[in-house]
Design an enzyme around this catalytic site. Structure first.
Site, PDB file in Angstrom:
ATOM      1  N   GLU A 169       0.848  -1.193   0.000  1.00 44.13           N
ATOM      2  CA  GLU A 169       0.000   0.000   0.000  1.00 44.13           C
ATOM      3  C   GLU A 169       0.885   1.245   0.000  1.00 44.13           C
ATOM      4  OE1 GLU A 169      -3.018   2.195   3.200  1.00 44.13           O
ATOM      5  OE2 GLU A 169      -2.462   0.096   3.471  1.00 44.13           O
ATOM      6  N   GLU A 190      -3.331  11.185   2.824  1.00 41.74           N
ATOM      7  CA  GLU A 190      -4.287  11.028   3.914  1.00 41.74           C
ATOM      8  C   GLU A 190      -4.371  12.389   4.570  1.00 41.74           C
ATOM      9  OE1 GLU A 190      -4.755   6.888   5.759  1.00 41.74           O
ATOM     10  OE2 GLU A 190      -2.602   7.288   5.824  1.00 41.74           O
TER      11      GLU A 190
END
Length: 420
Positions: free
Chosen positions: A215, A220
């Site tokens: 990932e 974010e």
């Protein structure tokens, strides 16, 4: 590992495949993207998005009983994968707006909440980028390349996370005899947290496995804090973990080696009316440099910059162990005891980026820790309680994130701006 099926099961597979896709049509919202090069500029692609399979209605064939129980597949309908495929139907979604996803031109808005009469419901959509064929995921290979997008986080308050990241899912979403829908219905999700999810590659997760894969968190963020984080794993594509493999010392680096400017001491860099002003849209550029400056070389640096009001803003320069740092490198992530290095570090992350990864978008909040790992304590300016989802729903029901103008290609080919 190959599964051995009985002759009867093999005989039923074509029938299973025919029964699995429901009658409700799937209408993928269009989200054009651009592939760029320094020589030829940017070329538009007729891409679209698909919402995660778990958001689709998966129900008993000929009935309305859900095939998903409170803690996994419905045990009555899904005692094993083959029986589950024969018993269950996955319906399409014809109006993504009902699930918090709206597209217009090259822009996509994800809403955390929707009004339904006098009530507010949480939808928290997660979607993936499909290739032009609409049947498979777009696979992005980003070694010695850059990835760029525009984003508006102005309504994402403390406790929210508007995320954009890469997951080493399979191109077809794990399409198989038991999962004929595949990527076209959003199957195949995995990430470095190795969550136990009800469906893995579109098949019933009756063993309670975790869905693990490499990932790369590009973004974010909310309006108060942001970070980007590689999470390497020592496996390739989707791996079904069990037991200790799924835990902190398992096959994937759960915390990752991230760069959050606020957490590193740059408190005046990103936020309302700061150097990167989150009251306004911005362009975010992430560059993946290799050792030999080729698309097959070893990943050695992940660099970030922003463009706002026509000006390029370099990433915050912070001090780490007395050294000035503004990007993710092997030296920055040098802790030899970390899971990041135990599992291969930037080398392993780069290998996944070289093979190709799927682009995911989501918006969510966190009832467990109120997203404090992103924006509270040492990580951001938010207090201990304002990220409570109940408070967000009450005070900020229109919280959302808008992503637009997604492009990738040669370093320097995807953005324009004046250097300060």
């Amino acid at each position: 590992m190959l599964r051995k099926l009985t002759p009867l099961a093999l005989a039923l597979l074509p029938l299973v495949a025919g029964q699995t896709i429901g009658e409700t049509p799937e209408v993928h919202p269009k989200l054009p993207t651009w592939k760029c090069s320094n020589r030829h500029g940017c070329v538009k692609q007729d891409t679209s998005v698909v919402i995660d399979a778990a958001t689709h209605w998966i129900h008993e064939k000929g009935g309305e009983t859900s095939c998903t129980g409170s803690s996994g597949p419905n045990p009555n309908l899904c005692p094993d994968k083959e029986t589950c495929a024969a018993n269950c139907v996955i319906e399409g979604i014809s109006d993504y707006a009902n699930y918090g996803v709206q597209t217009k031109g090259s822009s996509m808005t994800l809403h955390q909440y929707l009004r339904d009469g006098n009530t507010t419901k949480s939808v928290s959509p997660r979607v993936y980028l499909l290739a032009e064929d609409g049947e498979n995921y777009e696979m992005l290979q980003l070694l010695n390349q850059e990835f760029t997008f525009d984003v508006d986080v102005s309504t994402l308050v403390c406790g929210m996370n508007g995320a954009l990241y890469f997951s080493e899912m399979q191109r077809d979403g794990g399409r198989s005899e038991l999962n004929p829908a595949g990527a076209a219905r959003g199957t195949g999700y995995c990430d470095a947290q190795c969550f136990n999810i009800p469906w893995i590659n579109g098949e019933a997760n009756v063993e309670g496995a975790g869905a693990c894969c490499n990932e790369m968190d590009i973004w974010e963020a909310n309006a108060r804090a942001t970070g980007y984080t590689p999470h390497p794993c020592n496996i390739t594509q989707l791996y079904e973990c069990s037991g200790a493999e799924c835990e902190a010392n398992g096959v994937c680096d759960k915390p990752g080696c991230g760069f959050n400017p606020y957490a590193l001491g740059a408190h005046d860099f990103y936020g309302y009316d700061l150097e990167v002003d989150t009251t306004k849209p911005m362009t975010v550029v992430t560059q993946f440099y290799t050792k030999d400056n080729t698309t097959t070389g070893a990943l050695v640096e992940i660099r970030r910059l922003y463009v706002q009001n026509g000006h390029v803003i370099q990433n915050a320069v912070v001090s780490v162990d007395g050294e000035s740092v503004d990007s993710i490198t092997a030296d920055y992530c040098a802790d030899p005891s970390s899971a990041f290095n135990r599992l291969g570090g930037l080398q392993r992350m780069g290998e996944a980026l070289g093979r190709g990864m799927v682009l995911a978008f989501s918006v969510w909040n966190d009832a467990g820790s109120f997203m404090s790992w992103l924006d509270g304590g040492n990580s951001g300016p938010c207090n201990a309680t304002e990220g409570d989802p109940a408070l967000i729903e009450k005070l900020h029901p229109d919280t959302h994130v808008t992503f637009s103008n997604i492009r990738w290609g040669d370093i320097g080919s995807t953005y324009r701006g004046k250097r300060r």
